[in-house]
Scaffold this active site. Structure first.
Site, short mmCIF file in Angstrom:
data_model
loop_
_atom_site.label_atom_id
_atom_site.label_comp_id
_atom_site.label_asym_id
_atom_site.label_seq_id
_atom_site.Cartn_x
_atom_site.Cartn_y
_atom_site.Cartn_z
N GLU A 1 37.61 24.73 44.22
CA GLU A 1 38.52 25.62 44.41
C GLU A 1 38.84 26.15 45.68
OE1 GLU A 1 38.14 28.91 41.78
OE2 GLU A 1 36.52 29.45 42.63
N SER B 1 37.06 38.72 45.58
CA SER B 1 37.53 39.81 44.73
C SER B 1 36.87 40.77 44.42
CB SER B 1 38.41 38.98 43.54
OG SER B 1 37.39 38.29 42.77
#
Lengths: 724, 724
Positions: A519, A205
Site C-alpha cells: 500500500e 495514523s
C-alpha cells in the site's frame, strides 16, 4: 459487596518455602553452560557477585552476545533483578520433526539442548526460573515464574533483558513504537540510530515512539566479522510486545515493553512464563532465512481438526481505493454516520464506491477464470464515511452491507463459479465494539460461506490509552483468532502486533500485515531494498500479507492525477510471490492492468502458496535474495530473485531438481532496458528445458527481479521447447 | 491500511452555516423565561454581556438557583463557553400520563413547560442548544449539540454547569468519587464540607476522590428558609457521570464529570445531547419524594414486550458470607486459580462454602413455604478463591459451577416448588471478560430457567484506568441491560453507576445497589439516619436493592466472634420494605434467624413489591419518614415509618383508605423497651379494625420503625378482631 474473608492456605506457602530452601542449600553453583546439538552455538549462564543473572552467547567461538543481565522490575514489589543464587541447573535434549499445516517446508525439525536454571531470591523467599534452548541456529530464553507466596499476582514495571553487542554492528531497523510498525527500514551502524531516528519516524495514523534509540524486533544485524545476528521474540501471549532500547555508548540493547494506559507493562499470575527472547545467528545470511527457531519455540497446534485451514490466493477490490481511484465510502453527503440511524438509501451515492455488486462480479469472473480462490472486498459495509480518526466507538457493525452490495447474491454468484468472497473487518481500532459484534460477524460469514477474514486496526486503540502492541491488544488479537477457529474461519489481521510464530499453534492465523506493505507504494513508495530486508525481519515471526503483483508500476490507470510509482520492476513484483513467503497471496492490481500483461500474469496464476521445501540460494539483507521452493505435493518448483537499488546478476544452479528428470523452465526476467524508474515494465519471458545440472545466470535491473517456474517435462508441455 | 480520501460534502456545511446566520440576524433576544404549569417554579435564561449562557431558578418567588453559567470546555477545540448570542427561543407545553411497568404508582403524569434556546457562536460558526423543562416540582436542563462543520466529533474536557446556591444550606452528602458511592452520608452546612471530607472518605475497595469539596448526586439540601432542593441528573447515557464540585466561598456547585483513562470526560458525536441536569424543589420535603421528574425526563419504554418483567421478592445465600460465617470460595487450598486449568475436584473443600446443594435446597424450601419468588445464590461458580484485588482479567467464566453446586438439579428442584434461582454475576470489574462471556452466561441462565441476575463490579475497573462512573462504564452497564433484555432477563447491578431514571426506558433494570446497603451493617454499620436520607438521594434515580430484613440485629448467630451490630431495631427493618421503594426486595437474614420471629416475618411475607399509589405522610431528610403504599391491583395498603437516632412518635391519619370500607390493620411496632442499641428486637404486634377515619400514633424507638398492613375486612379475617 465489598468485604470478604481471607483464609490463607498457610500450609501450602510453607511447603513452597521449604522447597526453595532445600534447593538452595544443596547447590553452590555459579555458572553453567550449554551448547547447541552441533556445538557451534554456546550459551553460558552465570550469577554475578550481586546475584544478578547473566548470560552470554557465542557462535563458532566468536562472541555474539557479551555478558548481559537478565531480570524484571516489578511494580509495588521487590524486583526480580538481583540477590539471586543458582539453586539448580537442569539440562536436557529435544529432537522431533513436526508437520505444519502450511509453511515453507512440510516437515520441520525441532532440535535443541535445553538448560533450565532455578534461581533462589532468598530475601524474598521466592524463585525465578530461566529456560534456555540452544539450537544450531541460535538460542531462545524465557522467564518462568513459579507460584509462591511472594510471587503470585504481580505487575511488571519493566523487563530488563539485555543483549550486549560486541561492536558497532550494521543494523536494519525501524523505530521503536507502541502503535506503528509500518516504517521504512533504515540500514545504519548502531551508533547512527540516534541521529537517523527523526527521519525514520515518518507519519502514521497511530504512532507512539518512545526513545531516540528504540527499535523494533525482529532486528537484523551484521557484524564486521561476518556474523548475521537476529533479535526477536517467540510465542508472544499474555504479555506485552518487546521493543529494544539501545545504549549506544556500549551497544547494549535492552528489552522495553509496551505499556498499558497506566504505564504498566504486564499483569501476571504465577505460574506463568514470558515469551521467548530469541537470538538467531549464523555466518551465512541464508541460514537466518532457513531458521525455524521461532516456530519451534511455539507450542504445537492447538486444534484437533485443521482440515478447514487452506492457503489462499486471492484478488480483490482494494488497490483502487488505496490509490484514490475509488472509495470505501458509499456516499460523500454524510458528514457523520450513526449506524442504525443513518438511512443510506436516502443518501446520494458518490459514484465511485468500488464495492458495488457489478464491480465485484467482474472480480469474481476474473478470479474464476484465472484460478484464484477468493475475492477480497473492502468497503462493503456501512460506516466508511467517518470511520477514521474520530475515536468513534460504534464505528462499524460488521453486518450491514451498503445498499449497492448484494451480500447474498454475490456469495451465491461466487460459489457457483468455485470462488469465495473474502470478508473484511476494519475495526478502526475500536476493539470493544469489534468484540461485541464478533460472534454475529463470524456467524454472518458462515451463513454466507466466507471462510477467511482480513481484519484491520487503523488508528488509535479504543479502550483509549491502550496501545496496539500492549498486553491488552496482544490478548485481543489472539482472542479473535481463537474465536474465529470455533467458526472455522481463517484470520489475516492488519495493523496487529507483529507475529512471533503463533501460527504454529493457531494455524488459522494465516497472515498479518504488521509491516510496511505494498500500500505504501501508492503513498510515498517503499525503498527498493525493502523486500530484501523483510524476510530477515518481519517474516521471522510469520507470514505477511504483502499484497504484491502491481503491474501498472507507474500508476498510469489513475490518469493525469499526480502520483508516485511503485519502486520495483514488474518482474520484481512476480518474484515477491516466492521471496516473501505467505500462505496467503494477493494479486493486488486491477484487472485491467493484468489484462495488458497476461503473459506475465501467467506466473501469478501458476505460483504455489504452500510448499514442501524451500531453499535459500542467495541472500544478503538489504541487497538481494534468490529463493527456490517446491510446491507441496507436486514436483513443481518456483524460483524468485530480487535485488535492491543496484542491478545485479543472480547465479545459481538447479541442482535441487530431481537429477533423473527434465523440466520445462519458464523465466520471467527484467528486459534488457528495464529499470525500476525508467522502464519498469520491460520484461522478457523465456521458456526452455533444464535439468539439475543447469546453471542459470539472470540479470536483474535496478530494483528488479525474476521469477522462474519449473515443471516436469512431459511430451505435451515440452513439445517444441528447446534447451534453456 | 492507513491512507484514505476525504471528500468533504461542502454544500452541506454551507447550508448549515447559512441557517445559523439567518437565525442570528432575525433575533436580538437576550433573556427569556418559562414557568411551571402551576406557576410556582420559574426559570430565567439569559445570555450575559460576554455571551455566556446563564440561568436562574425560583420557587414561589424565592430564589433557588442564583444566576449560574452554562457551557462546556472542549479538548483541542474552542470551548462552548462564551461568545454566544441567543438566536431563538421556542416554548411548548407537554402533558401526558404514562404507565410504568412497575413503580411507586401505576400512573405517572408528565407535565411541563419547555423552553428550547438556540445559541449562535458566531466566531465558531456553530450552534448550541439548551433545553429546559419546567415542572411543578422542579426543572431539568440539557445541552443539545446540533451537527455542524465545527461541531461534529468532539471531546469534552469539562462541563461547566453551575448551580449557584443562595446561602450556606444544610446538605446530605457523600464524597465525590469516580469509583465509589458506598459512603455514609454526612449532614452539614455547605461551608463544612471541606473540613469533614477526610472523615467522610472511608475505605473502599475501589475509590478515587477528586476534590476536597466534591460531592455526589443526588444531593439533597435544605435551606434556612425551608426549601428542599435536590440536584441530580436524568437519563445518563453516552456520557460520563456528573459529580458536583463546590466553590465553598460562594456556595456555587459546578459539574465535574468522571474522566477516562486519559483524563478526558466524554467523546461525543453530533447530533447528540447531554443527560438532564435536574433541580427538584419544594417547601415540603414530602414533595421531593413524590417527584417523578427524574423518570419523566427519561424516554418511554424501549421494549415492545414487557410481559416478562416482574417484581421479585427473594431470599438468598448471601448474608452469611457478608458476615463471615461462610465463604463464596469452595476451597482454601488454592492460592491462585486459573479457570479451565484448576481442577476443583482435586482440591479440599473448606467446609464452609455456602453455595452447596443441600444448603441451597433449604433456602428453596423456605422460599416456597413463605411465598418468595426467588433464591439468590452467590458463590456458585468457580473463581472465588482469588477473585478480588488482583486486577485479574479472566477471573470468572459465569458458567462453571463449583463441584458441590448442582446447577441443573437445583433449578429443577426450585421450579418444582414454584421458585426460581436468581443468578449472580460478580465481574470483579473485569469488564472485557464479562462482555466476552455475557452471551454464553445469559444463555446458560435461559437454559436453566433463571430470569434475573444480580451483577457486581467490585474493585478497580479493567480496562485499567477507566472508572466505575466514566462514559466507558456507563456504556457498559446499559449494554448489559439491553443485551439481557434480548434474553428476557432482569438485571440488578451492584457497584454500577447510580441510577438516573433509565428504568423507565429499560424496565428490566429492576435494581441497583449504587449506595451503602445493608452489607455495611456487617462491616462498620450504617448511621441510624442512613435510610431516612436514601429516599432523598440515591432513590431519586431509581430503586435500590438495599437487602433489608435483618432480624438478628446483634449478629448473635456468629457466636463468640467479635462483631458489630445492625444499627436499627427489628421493626425498622420491617419498615424499610415500605420506605425504601424497590420492585426487588430481599429478605436478607438467615432462615434460622427468621424462624425465631415468624410472627414479625409475616410482614415480609405479606408486603407487596409493586404499587398503585404511594403517599408520603411524614418526611424530613435525615430525621424520619412515614410512607403509605397501595399494592398494585389489590385493595391492600402497607405503611412504613422509620426514625433516625432519635425516638419519635409518628402521627398520621388513614384517610387514604376507602371510606366505605373497614380494614384489618396489623401493626408491627417497636416494643416499649425497644432501643436499637440496647434492645433492638423488642417488638409488639397489634391487630385491630380501622377505617379511613382512624388516626394512628405510633412510638418509634431510637433508630426504630414500624410496619403496618391494612387488609379489607372480611368475615373471615376480622373474626374476633377488635377496634384498633
Amino acid at each position: 459487596m465489598k468485604n470478604f474473608k481471607l483464609r490463607l492456605p498457610v500450609f501450602l506457602w510453607l511447603l513452597m518455602a521449604g522447597l526453595v530452601m532445600r534447593a538452595q542449600q544443596a547447590n553452590p553453583l555459579r555458572e553453567v553452560s550449554v551448547a547447541s546439538p552441533d556445538g557451534d552455538v554456546r550459551l553460558v549462564f552465570k550469577v554475578d557477585s550481586q546475584g544478578v543473572p547473566t548470560y552470554s552467547l557465542s557462535y563458532k567461538q566468536k562472541p555474539v552476545i557479551k555478558t548481559s543481565r537478565l531480570g524484571l522490575e516489578l511494580k509495588g514489589a521487590p524486583g526480580l533483578m538481583d540477590g539471586f543464587s543458582l539453586a539448580a541447573a537442569d539440562t536436557s535434549t529435544f529432537d522431533e520433526t513436526w508437520t505444519p499445516v502450511w509453511g515453507e517446508e512440510s516437515k520441520i525439525r525441532n532440535h535443541y539442548n535445553e538448560l533450565l536454571v532455578t534461581l533462589d531470591q532468598e530475601a524474598q523467599k521466592r524463585q525465578l526460573k530461566i529456560r534456555f534452548r540452544v539450537f544450531d541456529d541460535g538460542m531462545g530464553l524465557r522467564y518462568e515464574f513459579p507460584l509462591s507466596r511472594n510471587l503470585n499476582y504481580f505487575v511488571i514495571k519493566e523487563e530488563h533483558t539485555q543483549f550486549a553487542m560486541t561492536g558497532n554492528h550494521t543494523a536494519f531497523w525501524i523505530p521503536g513504537d507502541y502503535d506503528n510498525q509500518e516504517y521504512d527500514y533504515t540500514e545504519s551502524r548502531l551508533s547512527e540510530i540516534r541521529g537517523l531516528m527523526q527521519k525514520a519516524l515518518t507519519y502514521n495514523s497511530s504512532q507512539t515512539p518512545y526513545s531516540e534509540t528504540g527499535v523494533q524486533t525482529a532486528l537484523q544485524m551484521k557484524t564486521d566479522d561476518g556474523l548475521y545476528i537476529n533479535l526477536h521474540e517467540a510465542a508472544l501471549k499474555d504479555y506485552s510486545c518487546m521493543h529494544l532500547n539501545l545504549d549506544d555508548k556500549n551497544f547494549v540493547f535492552e528489552s522495553w515493553l509496551t505499556p498499558d494506559a497506566q504505564g504498566n507493562k504486564g499483569y501476571m499470575q504465577a505460574p506463568c512464563v514470558s515469551p521467548w527472547r530469541t537470538v538467531i545467528v549464523s555466518d551465512d545470511a541464508r541460514e537466518i532465512l532457513a531458521s525455524r527457531m521461532t516456530l519451534n519455540l511455539n507450542e504445537p497446534c492447538a486444534y484437533d481438526d485443521v482440515s478447514w485451514i487452506k492457503p489462499v490466493k486471492y484478488v480483490g477490490v482494494w488497490w483502487e481505493m488505496i490509490t484514490g481511484k475509488s472509495s470505501w465510502a458509499y456516499t460523500s453527503s454524510l458528514p457523520s454516520v450513526k449506524l442504525g440511524e443513518t438511512d443510506y438509501s436516502q443518501t446520494k451515492p458518490n459514484g465511485y464506491h468500488a464495492a458495488n455488486t457489478e464491480h465485484v462480479k467482474r472480480y469474481i469472473d476474473f478470479a474464476a477464470a484465472n484460478g484464484f480462490d477468493q475475492v477480497l472486498v473492502e468497503g462493503w459495509n456501512e460506516g466508511w464515511e467517518d470511520w477514521f480518526g474520530r475515536s468513534k466507538d460504534y464505528v462499524f457493525d460488521f453486518l450491514t452491507p451498503y445498499p449497492d452490495f448484494d451480500l447474498k447474491g454475490l456469495n451465491e454468484y461466487a460459489h457457483a463459479k468455485g470462488v469465495r468472497l473474502m470478508m473484511h473487518h476494519e475495526t478502526s481500532s475500536s476493539v470493544r465494539n469489534y468484540e461485541r459484534h464478533m460472534d454475529d460477524a463470524y456467524r454472518l460469514m458462515k451463513k454466507y460461506g466466507y471462510n477467511a477474514v482480513k481484519s484491520g486496526y487503523v488508528g488509535n486503540i479504543i479502550p483509549r490509552g491502550e496501545h496496539h502492541y500492549g498486553q491488552w491488544m496482544v490478548d485481543h488479537y489472539l482472542y479473535a483468532v481463537k474465536k474465529a477457529a470455533k467458526y472455522k474461519i481463517m484470520v489475516n489481521a492488519h495493523e496487529a502486533v507483529r507475529p512471533t510464530g503463533l501460527c504454529r499453534t493457531y494455524p488459522n492465523l494465516i497472515g498479518n500485515e504488521s509491516a510496511r506493505g505494498t500500500e505504501y507504494e501508492a503513498f510515498n513508495g517503499n525503498k527498493p531494498f525493502h523486500t530484501t530486508v523483510l524476510p530477515f525481519t518481519r517474516l521471522v515471526g510469520g507470514p505477511m500479507d504483502y499484497t504484491p503483483g502491481i503491474f501498472d508500476i507507474k500508476l498510469d490507470f489513475l490518469g493525469n492525477r499526480p502520483h508516485k510509482q511503485v519502486n520495483t520492476t514488474l518482474c520484481k513484483q512476480l518474484a515477491l510471490y516466492v521471496t516473501l513467503y505467505s500462505p496467503l497471496q494477493m494479486a493486488a492490481d486491477l484487472i485491467e492492468n493484468y489484462e495488458k500483461h497476461m503473459d506475465a500474469f501467467q506466473f501469478i496464476k501458476d505460483v504455489a502458496v504452500d510448499w514442501d521445501k524451500s531453499l535459500y540460494l542467495e541472500a544478503e539483507p538489504g541487497d538481494f535474495l534468490t529463493i527456490a521452493r517446491k510446491e507441496k505435493g507436486t514436483s513443481r518448483w518456483f524460483v524468485g530473485g530480487i535485488t535492491d537499488e543496484n542491478a545485479r546478476t543472480a547465479e545459481f544452479r538447479l541442482d535441487f531438481l530431481d537429477p533423473s528428470k527434465k523440466y520445462v523452465a519458464t523465466l520471467y526476467a527484467d528486459g534488457k532496458d528495464a529499470d525500476y524508474q525508467n522502464n519498469p515494465t520491460d520484461y522478457r519471458i523465456k521458456k526452455g528445458i533444464v535439468t539439475a545440472k543447469t546453471k542459470l545466470s539472470v540479470r536483474l535491473a535496478r530494483s528488479g527481479g525474476f521469477a522462474l517456474s519449473l515443471v516436469e517435462a512431459t511430451p505435451e508441455n515440452s513439445k517444441g521447447v528447446k534447451k534453456f
